[in-house]
Design a protein around this motif. Structure first.
Motif, mmCIF file in Angstrom:
data_model
loop_
_atom_site.group_PDB
_atom_site.id
_atom_site.type_symbol
_atom_site.label_atom_id
_atom_site.label_comp_id
_atom_site.label_asym_id
_atom_site.label_seq_id
_atom_site.Cartn_x
_atom_site.Cartn_y
_atom_site.Cartn_z
ATOM 1 N N ARG A 139 31.754 41.780 38.103
ATOM 2 C CA ARG A 139 33.072 42.341 38.426
ATOM 3 C C ARG A 139 33.650 41.621 39.645
ATOM 4 O O ARG A 139 34.848 41.319 39.694
ATOM 5 C CB ARG A 139 32.968 43.847 38.677
ATOM 6 N N TYR A 143 37.060 39.575 39.844
ATOM 7 C CA TYR A 143 38.076 39.875 40.852
ATOM 8 C C TYR A 143 38.469 38.620 41.632
ATOM 9 O O TYR A 143 39.642 38.431 41.969
ATOM 10 C CB TYR A 143 37.553 40.931 41.826
ATOM 11 N N HIS A 146 40.716 36.528 39.288
ATOM 12 C CA HIS A 146 41.964 37.263 39.092
ATOM 13 C C HIS A 146 42.827 37.151 40.347
ATOM 14 O O HIS A 146 44.043 36.918 40.273
ATOM 15 C CB HIS A 146 41.641 38.727 38.781
ATOM 16 N N SER A 147 42.206 37.268 41.503
ATOM 17 C CA SER A 147 42.938 37.192 42.771
ATOM 18 C C SER A 147 43.420 35.781 43.054
ATOM 19 O O SER A 147 44.524 35.587 43.588
ATOM 20 C CB SER A 147 42.038 37.671 43.911
ATOM 21 N N GLU A 164 46.175 43.798 34.615
ATOM 22 C CA GLU A 164 44.739 43.874 34.863
ATOM 23 C C GLU A 164 43.932 44.122 33.595
ATOM 24 O O GLU A 164 42.759 44.478 33.656
ATOM 25 C CB GLU A 164 44.429 44.961 35.893
ATOM 26 N N ARG A 191 40.867 44.064 46.091
ATOM 27 C CA ARG A 191 39.877 43.541 45.147
ATOM 28 C C ARG A 191 38.976 42.504 45.809
ATOM 29 O O ARG A 191 37.761 42.473 45.571
ATOM 30 C CB ARG A 191 40.577 42.928 43.936
#
Length: 659
Positions: A139, A143, A146-147, A164, A191
């Motif tokens: 995870r 993150y 994604h960030s 998301e 995040r």
């Protein structure tokens, strides 16, 4: 982060899985993966996650190390006016001369690709058979990526939809409205802080060059400084907590990475250059994450190859050369050792060595016929100046490449053809057809003599390139501390002076930096100023802040931070709304029938041809943007939302000035 692709699998839901861990081939038969079991084990997630690392190669990002050209990193600094493209000659920067037009699609408005893959990974974590610690790890990796993607979206567009989950035709998020920039940025930071605490230590499984806690902290350092200063200088408020977060993680990294790379035993003191031209960055001091080319035969770049050929088009202007300090730690306006710029030799003499590691320094040799006793294709002239930088960098004693070491003079192309003199002007007298340009300041940051062109290929250089390194973190920390009102001599010694010590420039003495330290220091441009304003209309920066920013520009030159920095600082007009010049030349250096080279009449700002009455002067590169009725426009600080996207999603709005 091994880049060798081992195999691909197509899931029933239409997703490509790519694995890069050779050991995984022995544990998970590729025929056994289905939609139901593809995301069950640690190895499943590892295989799916490896393609996320290609974000660092994606030209959507200004700092990308791309293998199909000199990369986004050079292009982003060209957009900023930090570097100059040969293609800009007489046309100028597109942002300075109003050639940024409306777009129907593209522009980086992208919620698929790596972002979609990160969301797919995250959507399967809870239902897997992994332990809680392993779930938290993946995870956290999701993150991170994604960030990383959202940091770019925020920087380009400000307000953006928050996505998301994996988008499909039925997803409500497909028609989401743009959310406030600050709200989205706060989610990104939340995040990243979660990822920092939960990513765990899985280096034994993921490899030595994979996302870990240090990488997350490096991204937090970059993101929080970028967002904090954008909020401050674009008058959005609520930025102090971001600066404090930048300071926190930067200090942690500075303790973990106390040493800067300073070259090899055979070439000490060249760490600034070699961190960009080293074959293997594994274990190199200060390198947090790097793009690995050396052991991935099908993954190449061509920085060095292009810079050896006529295809290399990166240059620098006189204005940016003037930005480099002298070895006494003073700017050219107040230095006691600056010798002026009326010859190429005096321009480079007593200057920050980072200048000649980025811009090929001047020299001159005479061509000769090689013999068995002396295989060189050149010999020295009788002028000591002509050989100074050849001796400094170590001569190419052989007539053939790759030679030895990283950078050697005199320059030769891949077939060992000689460049007898630098500057090597297009349309210059005695110029060669490669390693040349219009300004006289040829960029060779990616040049290394040991990298071959692999039998004529132009994409087959293998030196590793840094993605995160402690040098950037030091600069982030210094800037954040100034913005918090806490920059002092101790901070300078822990950051900027470490960088200067490495290259032999006198250390920053904060107490001596006052209003007169550099009368030519940079300016920023508040919103209330008129659009397309002349350079002089900006507000002079605090003299210490300018020196901090100068150090950042010089240290990170050519690495793609330019266009991010000039926009977050609101300094774009200072870099772009000026008439850029090349070096100071004499008429006898340029062919008299040249249709492309001119002197700049500084009184009128107009070009003077080689048949005119000027015998010497600065090379004319472009018109004055402001006098031409152009210049940086306020709307350029944010990118346009593509018109097609607004047609497809009526809930979207447009950025100011792009309607």
């Amino acid at each position: 982060m091994r880049k060798n692709i081992c195999y691909s699998i197509i899931l029933s839901l239409g997703l490509s899985l790519t694995a890069c861990n050779d050991g995984f081939l022995d544990r998970a038969p590729i025929t056994s993966l289905t939609e139901e079991n593809a995301f069950q084990s640690y190895e499943n997630f590892q295989a799916f996650a490896w393609p996320l690392y290609e974000m660092f190669n994606n030209t959507m990002f200004g700092t990308a190390i791309n293998g199909t050209g000199q990369g986004s990193c050079y292009n982003a600094d060209m957009n900023a006016g930090w570097m100059y493209s040969r293609g800009m000659h007489l046309n100028g920067n597109s942002y300075a001369f109003g050639r940024i037009t409306s777009v129907a699609s593209g522009n980086g408005w992208n919620f698929s690709g790596g972002l979609r893959r990160a969301n797919i990974l995250l959507s399967h974590v809870d239902s897997s058979n992994m332990t809680d610690e392993e779930k938290n790890h993946w995870r956290a990796v999701g993150y991170f990526f994604h960030s990383f993607w959202y940091m770019e979206l925020i920087d380009r567009f400000g307000d953006v939809p928050w996505v998301e989950s994996p988008l499909s035709d039925e997803s409500e998020e497909r028609f989401a409205a743009r959310e406030d920039r600050k709200t989205v940025a706060d989610r990104v930071l939340e995040r990243l802080k979660w990822a920092e605490k939960n990513i765990g230590n899985f280096s034994g499984k993921d490899g030595e060059n994979a996302i870990d806690e240090d990488c997350v902290q490096a991204l937090i350092s970059r993101f929080t400084l970028r967002e904090a200063t954008w909020r401050k200088y674009h008058e959005l408020g609520d930025y102090e907590s971001y600066l404090e977060e930048c300071v926190r993680v930067s200090e942690l990294l500075m303790k973990k990475y106390p040493t800067l790379y300073n070259g090899t035993e055979s070439s000490p003191g060249t760490g600034y250059n070699e961190i960009w031209t080293t074959e293997d960055l594994q274990g190199v001091p200060g390198v947090i994450l790097f793009y690995q080319f050396a052991d991935a035969p099908q993954k190449y770049h061509n920085f060095s190859a292009l810079e050896h050929m006529d295809s290399g088009n990166a240059e620098m202007t006189q204005d940016m050369v003037d930005l480099y300090l002298c070895t006494d730690g003073k700017p050219i306006a107040t230095s006691g050792v600056y010798e002026g710029d009326k010859t190429p030799y005096s321009t480079f003499r007593n200057r920050d060595p980072r200048l000649y590691y980025v811009v090929m320094p001047p020299y001159k040799v005479t061509a000769k016929t090689p013999t068995e006793e002396d295989p060189r294709t050149w010999e020295y002239t009788g002028n000591a100046e002509d050989r100074y930088y050849i001796d400094l960098l170590g001569a190419n004693e052989s007539c053939s490449n790759p030679g030895v070491g990283m950078k050697r003079l005199p320059a030769q192309n891949w077939t060992a053809q000689l460049v007898p003199a630098v500057p090597n002007l297009l349309d210059g007298v005695g110029a060669t057809g490669f390693v040349r340009g219009y300004s006289g300041y040829y960029v060779w940051k990616g040049w290394s003599n040991w990298e071959t062109n692999m039998n004529g290929g132009v994409m087959q250089n293998t030196s590793d390139k840094p993605i995160f390194k402690i040098e950037e973190v030091l600069l982030n920390y210094a800037e954040a501390m100034w913005e918090l009102g806490q920059f002092n001599q101790d901070v300078a010694d822990k950051t900027i002076n470490l960088l200067r010590d490495r290259v032999g420039v006198v250390r920053m003495n904060v107490g001596e930096i006052n209003e007169s330290f550099d009368p030519n220091r940079g300016r920023w441009y508040p919103k209330q100023l008129p659009d397309r304003c002349p350079v002089a209309q900006g507000t002079l920066l605090d003299p210490v802040l300018w020196e901090i920013r100068r150090e950042r520009i010089v240290e990170l030159m050519g690495e793609g931070f330019g266009f991010y920095d000039i926009r977050r600082w609101r300094m774009a007009p200072w870099f772009l709304n000026r008439q850029h010049r090349g070096f100071y030349a004499q008429k006898n250096m340029i062919n008299s029938n040249s249709a492309n080279q001119f002197f700049l009449n500084e009184e009128t700002g107009q070009p003077v041809g080689m048949t005119g009455d000027m015998d010497e002067g600065y090379i004319y590169l472009e018109a004055d943007p402001i006098a031409s009725g152009q210049g940086w426009q306020e709307r350029y600080y944010l990118y346009q939302v593509p018109t097609t996207e607004i047609l497809l999603n009526p809930n979207l709005t447009q950025n100011p000035g792009w309607d």
